[in-house]
Design a protein around this motif. Structure first.
Motif, PDB file in Angstrom:
ATOM      1  N   GLY A   1       0.705  -1.373   0.163  1.00 29.24           N
ATOM      2  CA  GLY A   1      -0.147  -0.019   0.024  1.00 29.24           C
ATOM      3  C   GLY A   1       0.822   1.416  -0.008  1.00 29.24           C
ATOM      4  N   ALA A   2       2.170   1.211   0.019  1.00 31.65           N
ATOM      5  CA  ALA A   2       2.905   2.487   0.300  1.00 31.65           C
ATOM      6  C   ALA A   2       4.044   2.364  -1.080  1.00 31.65           C
ATOM      7  CB  ALA A   2       3.669   2.720   1.690  1.00 31.65           C
ATOM      8  N   ALA A   3       4.278   3.612  -1.424  1.00 32.63           N
ATOM      9  CA  ALA A   3       5.265   3.585  -2.675  1.00 32.63           C
ATOM     10  C   ALA A   3       6.545   3.482  -2.033  1.00 32.63           C
ATOM     11  CB  ALA A   3       5.016   4.956  -3.348  1.00 32.63           C
ATOM     12  N   ALA A   4       7.506   2.397  -2.387  1.00 30.51           N
ATOM     13  CA  ALA A   4       8.838   2.513  -1.896  1.00 30.51           C
ATOM     14  C   ALA A   4       9.708   3.323  -3.088  1.00 30.51           C
ATOM     15  CB  ALA A   4       9.252   0.937  -1.730  1.00 30.51           C
ATOM     16  N   LEU A   5      10.839   3.875  -2.753  1.00 25.10           N
ATOM     17  CA  LEU A   5      11.497   4.549  -3.566  1.00 25.10           C
ATOM     18  C   LEU A   5      12.928   3.679  -3.887  1.00 25.10           C
ATOM     19  CD1 LEU A   5      11.486   8.026  -1.493  1.00 25.10           C
ATOM     20  CD2 LEU A   5       9.800   7.087  -3.336  1.00 25.10           C
ATOM     21  N   SER A   6      13.314   3.683  -4.910  1.00 24.81           N
ATOM     22  CA  SER A   6      14.480   2.867  -5.380  1.00 24.81           C
ATOM     23  C   SER A   6      15.322   3.874  -6.121  1.00 24.81           C
ATOM     24  CB  SER A   6      14.118   1.717  -6.231  1.00 24.81           C
ATOM     25  OG  SER A   6      15.172   1.177  -6.806  1.00 24.81           O
ATOM     26  N   LEU A   7      16.314   4.041  -5.212  1.00 24.91           N
ATOM     27  CA  LEU A   7      17.304   5.141  -5.820  1.00 24.91           C
ATOM     28  C   LEU A   7      18.621   4.454  -5.994  1.00 24.91           C
ATOM     29  CD1 LEU A   7      16.873   7.742  -2.749  1.00 24.91           C
ATOM     30  CD2 LEU A   7      15.705   7.642  -4.785  1.00 24.91           C
ATOM     31  N   ASP A   8      18.992   4.837  -7.430  1.00 33.07           N
ATOM     32  CA  ASP A   8      20.337   4.521  -7.687  1.00 33.07           C
ATOM     33  C   ASP A   8      21.459   5.694  -7.336  1.00 33.07           C
ATOM     34  OD1 ASP A   8      19.492   2.244  -9.260  1.00 33.07           O
ATOM     35  OD2 ASP A   8      18.895   3.719 -11.091  1.00 33.07           O
TER      36      ASP A   8
ATOM     37  N   ARG B   1      25.413   1.826  -6.018  1.00 30.20           N
ATOM     38  CA  ARG B   1      24.299   0.879  -5.488  1.00 30.20           C
ATOM     39  C   ARG B   1      23.054   1.231  -5.663  1.00 30.20           C
ATOM     40  NH1 ARG B   1      25.691   2.616   0.627  1.00 30.20           N
ATOM     41  NH2 ARG B   1      28.051   2.486   0.058  1.00 30.20           N
ATOM     42  N   THR B   2      21.965   0.536  -5.386  1.00 30.52           N
ATOM     43  CA  THR B   2      20.794   0.805  -5.414  1.00 30.52           C
ATOM     44  C   THR B   2      19.940   0.524  -3.962  1.00 30.52           C
ATOM     45  OG1 THR B   2      20.474   0.410  -7.708  1.00 30.52           O
ATOM     46  CG2 THR B   2      18.497   0.418  -6.525  1.00 30.52           C
ATOM     47  N   GLU B   3      19.427   1.542  -3.628  1.00 30.25           N
ATOM     48  CA  GLU B   3      18.893   1.503  -2.079  1.00 30.25           C
ATOM     49  C   GLU B   3      17.458   1.668  -2.242  1.00 30.25           C
ATOM     50  OE1 GLU B   3      21.104   3.652   0.484  1.00 30.25           O
ATOM     51  OE2 GLU B   3      22.830   2.596   0.244  1.00 30.25           O
ATOM     52  N   THR B   4      16.678   1.198  -1.499  1.00 29.95           N
ATOM     53  CA  THR B   4      15.288   1.334  -1.333  1.00 29.95           C
ATOM     54  C   THR B   4      14.863   2.023  -0.141  1.00 29.95           C
ATOM     55  OG1 THR B   4      14.832  -0.651  -2.669  1.00 29.95           O
ATOM     56  CG2 THR B   4      12.765   0.290  -1.521  1.00 29.95           C
ATOM     57  N   TYR B   5      14.094   2.967  -0.002  1.00 31.55           N
ATOM     58  CA  TYR B   5      13.370   3.883   0.908  1.00 31.55           C
ATOM     59  C   TYR B   5      11.917   3.916   1.028  1.00 31.55           C
ATOM     60  CZ  TYR B   5      18.621   5.208   1.647  1.00 31.55           C
ATOM     61  OH  TYR B   5      19.566   5.221   1.807  1.00 31.55           O
TER      62      TYR B   5
ATOM     63  N   GLN C   1      17.992  12.515 -13.497  1.00 29.23           N
ATOM     64  CA  GLN C   1      16.799  11.572 -13.616  1.00 29.23           C
ATOM     65  C   GLN C   1      17.584   9.866 -13.325  1.00 29.23           C
ATOM     66  OE1 GLN C   1      16.288  12.740 -17.564  1.00 29.23           O
ATOM     67  NE2 GLN C   1      14.654  13.634 -17.040  1.00 29.23           N
ATOM     68  N   ASP C   2      18.755   9.636 -13.546  1.00 30.25           N
ATOM     69  CA  ASP C   2      19.363   8.422 -13.648  1.00 30.25           C
ATOM     70  C   ASP C   2      19.969   8.031 -12.107  1.00 30.25           C
ATOM     71  OD1 ASP C   2      18.643   7.818 -16.376  1.00 30.25           O
ATOM     72  OD2 ASP C   2      20.414   8.997 -16.852  1.00 30.25           O
ATOM     73  N   MET C   3      20.611   9.093 -11.694  1.00 31.55           N
ATOM     74  CA  MET C   3      21.461   8.755 -10.096  1.00 31.55           C
ATOM     75  C   MET C   3      21.553   9.896  -9.416  1.00 31.55           C
ATOM     76  SD  MET C   3      25.170   7.092 -10.521  1.00 31.55           S
ATOM     77  CE  MET C   3      24.291   5.666 -11.068  1.00 31.55           C
ATOM     78  N   ILE C   4      21.851   9.604  -8.282  1.00 33.39           N
ATOM     79  CA  ILE C   4      22.289  10.634  -7.044  1.00 33.39           C
ATOM     80  C   ILE C   4      23.615  10.534  -6.863  1.00 33.39           C
ATOM     81  CG2 ILE C   4      21.799  11.584  -4.994  1.00 33.39           C
ATOM     82  CD1 ILE C   4      19.043  10.622  -5.129  1.00 33.39           C
ATOM     83  N   THR C   5      24.326  11.562  -7.013  1.00 33.40           N
ATOM     84  CA  THR C   5      25.880  11.228  -6.514  1.00 33.40           C
ATOM     85  C   THR C   5      26.104  12.154  -5.248  1.00 33.40           C
ATOM     86  OG1 THR C   5      26.545  11.147  -8.892  1.00 33.40           O
ATOM     87  CG2 THR C   5      28.379  11.785  -7.703  1.00 33.40           C
ATOM     88  N   LEU C   6      26.780  11.112  -4.218  1.00 40.38           N
ATOM     89  CA  LEU C   6      27.078  11.730  -3.183  1.00 40.38           C
ATOM     90  C   LEU C   6      28.604  11.715  -2.825  1.00 40.38           C
ATOM     91  CD1 LEU C   6      24.368   9.617  -1.422  1.00 40.38           C
ATOM     92  CD2 LEU C   6      24.191  12.030  -1.724  1.00 40.38           C
TER      93      LEU C   6
END
Length: 94
Positions: free
Chosen positions: A21-28, A45-49, A69-74
């Protein structure tokens, strides 16, 4: 909150899947670690929040270098020598 998740999904910043019932966020993510000796380690890596707030809480001390749009760089810096230099036989001297 839900509106911002929907907008981000529409923009393609994150992938959304239904989970109980909740949307999970999959982040590259591209994780950059800059070591004391100048070496840079990069990990993909890909992480889910459950929410973006959870992501920002996990990486609150990290610098966001790029977010597209494709990736978050930290990026973070370590006050130690890189694993490669340590493997070569050098040790940290305080």
């Amino acid at each position: 909150m839900k509106t911002s998740v929907i907008v981000m999904c529409m923009l393609g910043l994150i992938s959304c899947t239904e989970q109980t019932g909740a949307a999970a966020l999959s982040l590259d993510l591209s994780i950059e670690t800059i070591y004391q000796d100048g070496e840079k380690g990069v990990e993909q890596r890909t992480e889910t929040y459950e929410a973006m707030e959870d992501f920002f809480a996990d990486y609150k001390n990290w610098q966001i270098i790029d977010m597209n749009q494709d990736m978050i760089t930290l990026r973070t810096t370590e006050e130690t020598l890189s694993p490669l230099v340590k493997w070569s036989g050098y040790a940290d001297v305080d």
